[in-house]
Design a protein around this motif. Structure first.
Motif, mmCIF file in Angstrom:
data_model
loop_
_atom_site.group_PDB
_atom_site.id
_atom_site.type_symbol
_atom_site.label_atom_id
_atom_site.label_comp_id
_atom_site.label_asym_id
_atom_site.label_seq_id
_atom_site.Cartn_x
_atom_site.Cartn_y
_atom_site.Cartn_z
ATOM 1 N N ALA A 92 9.996 6.209 41.637
ATOM 2 C CA ALA A 92 11.124 6.856 40.961
ATOM 3 C C ALA A 92 10.808 8.332 40.716
ATOM 4 N N LEU A 93 9.594 8.632 40.249
ATOM 5 C CA LEU A 93 9.210 10.027 39.982
ATOM 6 C C LEU A 93 9.250 10.839 41.272
ATOM 7 N N GLU A 94 8.763 10.222 42.360
ATOM 8 C CA GLU A 94 8.765 10.886 43.663
ATOM 9 C C GLU A 94 10.196 11.247 44.075
ATOM 10 N N ARG B 27 15.967 2.592 41.455
ATOM 11 C CA ARG B 27 17.208 3.345 41.265
ATOM 12 C C ARG B 27 17.600 3.399 39.779
ATOM 13 N N ALA B 28 17.430 2.280 39.088
ATOM 14 C CA ALA B 28 17.734 2.251 37.653
ATOM 15 C C ALA B 28 16.841 3.257 36.922
ATOM 16 N N LEU B 29 15.556 3.275 37.257
ATOM 17 C CA LEU B 29 14.622 4.203 36.606
ATOM 18 C C LEU B 29 15.002 5.647 36.923
ATOM 19 N N VAL B 30 15.324 5.918 38.190
ATOM 20 C CA VAL B 30 15.726 7.276 38.583
ATOM 21 C C VAL B 30 16.938 7.712 37.748
ATOM 22 N N ASN B 31 17.928 6.832 37.634
ATOM 23 C CA ASN B 31 19.143 7.207 36.906
ATOM 24 C C ASN B 31 18.871 7.440 35.427
ATOM 25 N N ASN C 173 19.119 11.098 33.701
ATOM 26 C CA ASN C 173 19.958 11.273 32.530
ATOM 27 C C ASN C 173 19.181 11.980 31.413
ATOM 28 N N ALA C 174 17.938 11.528 31.196
ATOM 29 C CA ALA C 174 17.115 12.137 30.153
ATOM 30 C C ALA C 174 16.828 13.607 30.473
ATOM 31 N N GLY D 294 25.584 7.201 36.557
ATOM 32 C CA GLY D 294 24.164 6.858 36.533
ATOM 33 C C GLY D 294 23.825 5.697 35.610
ATOM 34 N N LEU D 295 24.296 5.744 34.365
ATOM 35 C CA LEU D 295 23.905 4.713 33.404
ATOM 36 C C LEU D 295 24.510 3.342 33.720
ATOM 37 N N PRO D 296 25.820 3.277 34.071
ATOM 38 C CA PRO D 296 26.341 1.954 34.438
ATOM 39 C C PRO D 296 25.601 1.342 35.623
ATOM 40 N N ILE D 297 25.216 2.168 36.589
ATOM 41 C CA ILE D 297 24.478 1.652 37.746
ATOM 42 C C ILE D 297 23.118 1.135 37.291
#
Lengths: 349, 222
Positions: free
Chosen positions: A211-213, A242-246, A250-251, A308-311
């Motif tokens: 996710a960081l990548e 994908r959840a972590l990326v989103n 967002n943060a 992003g958050l709903p996904i």
């Protein structure tokens, strides 16, 4: 129509006639028996409303025959002594059928009204989606067009720094468009039904690393703490990444580029917990449920389609986990929990 | 170099960048043209879009692999993880995901071309990490690192295939044997352990990289 529904409707029709017959029998001493026949209309109407006209007509006929057989002289025959009784029966039958037909029709009209309203609401939702998406498409397109035309324009005396800035704009906006397309694809997949998963045993640090990548240089201000004794989880890696990326995106979006975003992984009661804390304006309590709905943005929103958050929640829940927002005096804290894998690998060798 | 894609703008951008880098570029817009072009003038590498108008890129990949030694780099679209894996199974050497950056593409090509002559040196230096393949010793900034036998076998496989994308089934087959080819259960856990022992920040690996949905790749830290 399936069998159980036919059975229910038949039973309901028989019961309606039986109940009314009982009532007529009880009321017989109190009123002239011919006038009590009107009570059978209640049975016809009830059947028409619950089961439809196809059941109401037989019930009207059955009511007439029952009333005739049990209550009209000569009783226990289908013969009638007085012609007035014939007229009365015909009136009851017609009333029953007409009322039944009206009930059926009003039921259908009500159903159509509900369908029309649903359609209108989904149209409104589509319009809102299109408006949000076209805004989010148009602004990067405008920026890219302006920047590229600026670069191509021979009459502009651009210095090296300006050229770099315009090229940077193009790169950043292209990245935004890519993310929007990815999000729309994810959303359409989630809306299409339960996401197809290919679960596997994953240590959370490997998922976080990917996710960081994917977040690129922005991820530098994310401070990650992962203890070494965290159990692996059984999830679809692409979905959880994908959840972590989103969540991370967002943060990053809602906090100052000068502040760190803290990611802490810990063992939770039934699995693994990942908390993502930013030092942005936070999310008012009233908005905490809403931010997980597609195309909603919190009142402090900067920009973005709000996909992003709903996904993130959709993918996490598809993998048996939860995403929630913790009450926090400073900034926003999202808590992601994933169930621990049922089987633990033997790590001896 | 053979570029196979039916989108003229992508072909134009690729051709310009590849020629500027010094490659000699042929172009094909369909699978048929690609096979014909590769037979006429055998390329060192093929850049192959998986979505072609006449046949699937996976088919083309399989056919080329039948008789050509060319390195095959496939272009896959976001969200088509299945396609990508199928292409790798059909003999593709690596992939980039559309939309891709040209730097990334060129780096992959360089790695593919270099692989023609694999290193057989017994001691390999990868930044701070030094691996002695013969003596099964690994050091990090001069200090010995204790690896379990499986961790070492996994690292050795990566070192012998430096720069190359290794798919999950390939790794499982090579390290755990053919019986494990289908489930990648333990693989990710071992990768996590290797990173914890060898990477400065295991959540930001610079040596052992994840290729989402496909596998892992060991690169020399820059």
């Amino acid at each position: 129509m399936d069998g159980s529904r036919v059975a229910f409707r038949t039973l309901f029709s028989v019961a309606a006639v039986a109940v009314v017959t009982g009532v007529v029998f009880v009321l017989r001493p109190a009123a002239p028996v011919v006038s009590l026949g009107v009570i059978y209309v209640v049975a016809v109407v009830a059947v028409a409303v619950v089961c439809g006209l196809a059941y109401a007509v037989p019930v009207a006929v059955a009511s007439m025959l029952t009333f005739n057989f049990l209550f009209l002289p000569p009783v226990h025959t289908f013969a009638l002594r007085e012609s007035e009784n014939w007229v009365a029966l015909a009136v009851y039958l017609v009333t029953g059928v007409v009322v039944g037909e009206l009930a059926t029709r009003s039921r259908r009209l009500a159903r159509e009204a509900v369908a029309a309203e649903t359609l209108r609401q989904s149209d409104a939702a589509k319009t809102a989606v299109l408006r949000a998406v076209s805004h989010d498409l148009r602004s990067p397109l405008t920026a890219i067009r302006t920047a590229s035309e600026g670069l191509a324009n021979p009459s502009l005396a651009l210095g090296e720094a300006e050229r770099h800035e315009l090229l940077d704009t193009i790169r950043i906006e292209v990245r935004r468009l890519e993310r929007l397309v990815e999000n729309l694809l994810d959303l359409s997949r989630l809306e299409a039904g339960p996401a197809v998963r290919t679960p596997d045993l994953w240590p959370v640090d490997v998922l976080l690393a990917t996710a960081l990548e994917q977040l690129g240089p922005d991820a530098e201000r994310i401070a990650v703490t992962v203890p070494t004794d965290i159990p692996p989880v059984t999830v679809d890696s692409a979905q959880i990444e994908r959840a972590l990326v989103n969540l991370l995106e967002n943060a990053l979006k809602f906090s100052s580029p000068a502040d760190a975003v803290d990611v802490k992984v810990s063992a939770a009661e039934r699995g693994v917990r990942v908390t993502i804390h930013d030092r942005g304006p936070g999310i008012p309590e009233a908005d905490r449920g809403r931010v997980f709905e597609a195309f909603e943005r919190g009142s402090t929103a900067v920009r973005g389609t709000g996909l992003g958050l709903p996904i993130a929640r959709g993918f996490v829940e598809a993998n048996g986990g939860t995403v929630s927002i913790a009450a926090d005096p400073v900034g926003a804290t999202f808590v992601l929990e994933l169930p621990a894998a049922a089987e633990r690998p033997a790590l001896a060798t | 170099m053979l570029v196979v894609d039916d989108e003229p703008q992508i072909v134009r951008a690729l051709r310009t960048s590849l020629e500027a880098t010094g490659y000699d570029v042929d172009v094909a817009a369909t699978g048929e043209q690609a096979v014909a072009a590769a037979a006429m003038r055998p390329p060192d590498a093929v850049i192959l879009d998986l979505v072609l108008p006449d046949r699937s890129g996976i088919d083309v990949c399989r056919e080329l692999r039948g008789w050509s030694k060319a390195a095959i780099l496939v272009l896959s679209a976001v969200g088509d993880e299945g396609e990508k894996v199928a292409a790798l199974d059909a003999g593709a050497d690596d992939y980039v995901t559309k939309p891709f950056g040209i730097d990334e593409l060129l780096a992959r090509l360089r790695a593919l071309m270099r692989r023609a002559a694999p290193s057989t040196a017994p001691v390999v230096e990868l930044g701070d990490v030094v691996v002695d393949l013969e003596r099964r010793l690994v050091t990090l900034r001069g200090d010995p690192v204790a690896l379990t036998p499986t961790e070492f076998d996994l690292l050795r496989l990566f070192v012998r295939n430096e720069g190359k994308l290794l798919t999950h089934p390939t790794i499982l087959r090579e390290v755990w044997g053919p019986a494990y080819g289908d489930e990648s259960h333990y693989l990710h856990v071992y990768v996590s352990q290797l990173r914890q022992k060898l990477e400065a920040d295991p959540t930001r690996p610079r040596l052992l990289l994840t290729e989402p949905g496909a596998g892992y790749r060991l690169v020399r830290p820059s």
